[in-house]
Scaffold this active site. Structure first.
Site, mmCIF file in Angstrom:
data_model
loop_
_atom_site.group_PDB
_atom_site.id
_atom_site.type_symbol
_atom_site.label_atom_id
_atom_site.label_comp_id
_atom_site.label_asym_id
_atom_site.label_seq_id
_atom_site.Cartn_x
_atom_site.Cartn_y
_atom_site.Cartn_z
ATOM 1 N N VAL A 117 0.835 -1.205 0.000
ATOM 2 C CA VAL A 117 0.000 0.000 0.000
ATOM 3 C C VAL A 117 0.871 1.257 0.000
ATOM 4 O O VAL A 117 0.453 2.323 -0.435
ATOM 5 C CB VAL A 117 -0.929 0.002 1.243
ATOM 6 C CG1 VAL A 117 -1.747 1.285 1.324
ATOM 7 C CG2 VAL A 117 -1.870 -1.200 1.232
ATOM 8 N N ASN A 119 3.221 4.346 -0.574
ATOM 9 C CA ASN A 119 3.416 5.210 -1.744
ATOM 10 C C ASN A 119 4.863 5.639 -1.904
ATOM 11 O O ASN A 119 5.590 5.677 -0.924
ATOM 12 C CB ASN A 119 2.544 6.465 -1.582
ATOM 13 C CG ASN A 119 1.133 6.241 -2.080
ATOM 14 O OD1 ASN A 119 0.927 5.562 -3.059
ATOM 15 N ND2 ASN A 119 0.169 6.838 -1.395
ATOM 16 N N HIS A 174 -1.039 5.028 -9.765
ATOM 17 C CA HIS A 174 -1.776 5.652 -8.660
ATOM 18 C C HIS A 174 -1.311 7.090 -8.530
ATOM 19 O O HIS A 174 -0.442 7.405 -7.746
ATOM 20 C CB HIS A 174 -1.500 4.872 -7.373
ATOM 21 C CG HIS A 174 -2.280 5.368 -6.198
ATOM 22 N ND1 HIS A 174 -3.637 5.580 -6.249
ATOM 23 C CD2 HIS A 174 -1.902 5.681 -4.940
ATOM 24 C CE1 HIS A 174 -4.049 6.003 -5.062
ATOM 25 N NE2 HIS A 174 -3.007 6.077 -4.255
#
Ligand code: NAD
Length: 307
Positions: A117, A119, A174
């Protein structure tokens, strides 16, 4: 009993642990560098067990070796985005943190599936792939489920219908270049393009692209964590139970969609062992071009990682 390790017991990690505990599917271990934090949160969760109906083990520690024997590891360790910080600013710090973590996963949980998850999502997922040397089936990034959930929620607001009735997917990296697919978005099977004027749909797409920043701007410190945690757990449950959910997930491409050697959000079936298969859907010319731009942005992130 399957064991799931949460590396990083901050907002996303601990919230995901709570959601997973409520499924009662796995033993849970929380790991965080902050002394007492993971142990404290685990103890707190344990006491919620009699009330929320979960029976499996919940432990917390600072010892990274507690990933030992995990069937699945959720990596959220690192720094969250602050206002004014973009995902690339985080790259340097989080890549260094994740390298060390991935080495321990490789040593202590060599058969685990890793759901990342942290970043910048696509780049850190690539970092974990490289450091562990795991096959692409076992290193998967979470972003598409969240971006798709945001897209679905905003479409539902625009349409005035139940959020659960809206189906839609967001592909690509993303970040601001993500690719919300309007062509396949439906409300209970009815194309949204038949229900809403194009300019309103474009505004929904724009809001989806900036949804993370919208939350950061309101929170001031930290970033979204409830929906990211729920998104990660949707993936974890599909993997643990072999549900074979079709979701948007960040995986390394080996020729699919015409890309090779980069991690990118694409439709993927998740089940036992992690990635079961990638599904290649028909894209409009505009969506195809947007996916190329998104892939380019991910490529430059990976180049930054290499430098
Ligand atoms: P947070 O700061 O609340 O939690 C991160 C935790 O990692 C902290 O508790 C910190 O102590 C811990 N940590 C740092 N180094 C560690 C190490 N070496 N070992 C173990 N733990 C360590 O942040 P958060 O809100 O939970 O976000 C976590 C990450 O997830 C961030 O990178 C954030 O940008 C990212 N995120 C991604 C998405 C997505 O869609 N992919 C969504 C939300 C957040």
């Amino acid at each position: 009993m399957p064991k799931v390790a949460f590396v990083g017991a901050g907002n996303v990690g601990a919230t995901a642990a709570v959601y997973l505990a409520e499924t009662d599917l796995a033993d849970i271990v929380l790991i965080d560098v902050v002394d007492g934090m993971a142990a404290g949160k685990a103890l707190d969760m344990l006491a919620a067990g009699p009330l929320r109906g979960f029976t499996h083990a919940v432990e917390g520690t600072t010892d990274m070796d507690a990933v030992e024997g995990a069937d699945l590891v959720l990596t959220t360790a690192g720094l969250a985005r602050k206002p004014g910080m973009d995902r690339m600013d985080l790259l340097k710090k989080n890549a260094g943190i994740m390298r060390g973590i991935a080495e321990r996963i490789k040593a202590k949980a060599p058969d685990a599936v890793v759901v990342n998850v942290a970043n910048p999502l696509d780049v850190i997922t690539e970092q974990i792939l490289r450091t562990t040397g795991f096959p692409r089936e076992r290193v998967i990034g979470m972003a598409g489920v969240l971006d798709s959930a945001r897209f679905r929620a905003f479409l539902a607001l625009e349409l005035g219908v139940a959020r659960t009735d809206v189906q839609a997917m967001v592909l690509g990296g993303h970040g601001d270049t993500m690719v919300p697919l309007l062509s396949g978005a439906t409300v209970s099977g009815v194309p949204v393009t038949d229900l809403v004027p194009a300019e309103k749909l474009e505004a929904v797409v724009e809001r989806t692209r900036k949804a993370g920043a919208e939350v950061v701007g309101l929170l001031k410190t930290g970033s979204a964590f409830v929906s990211p945690a729920a998104s990660a757990v949707e993936m974890i449950v599909s993997i643990l139970t072999g549900q074979e959910r079709l979701v948007s997930a960040c995986v390394r491409l080996e020729g699919e969609y015409g890309f090779r050697g980069i991690t990118l959000g694409v439709p993927a079936v998740l089940g036992r062992g992690g990635l079961r298969r990638i599904v290649e859907v028909k894209l409009s010319d505009g969506e195809r071009a947007a996916l190329e731009r998104s892939a380019e942005a991910v490529r430059s992130g990976i180049a930054a990682l290499e430098s």
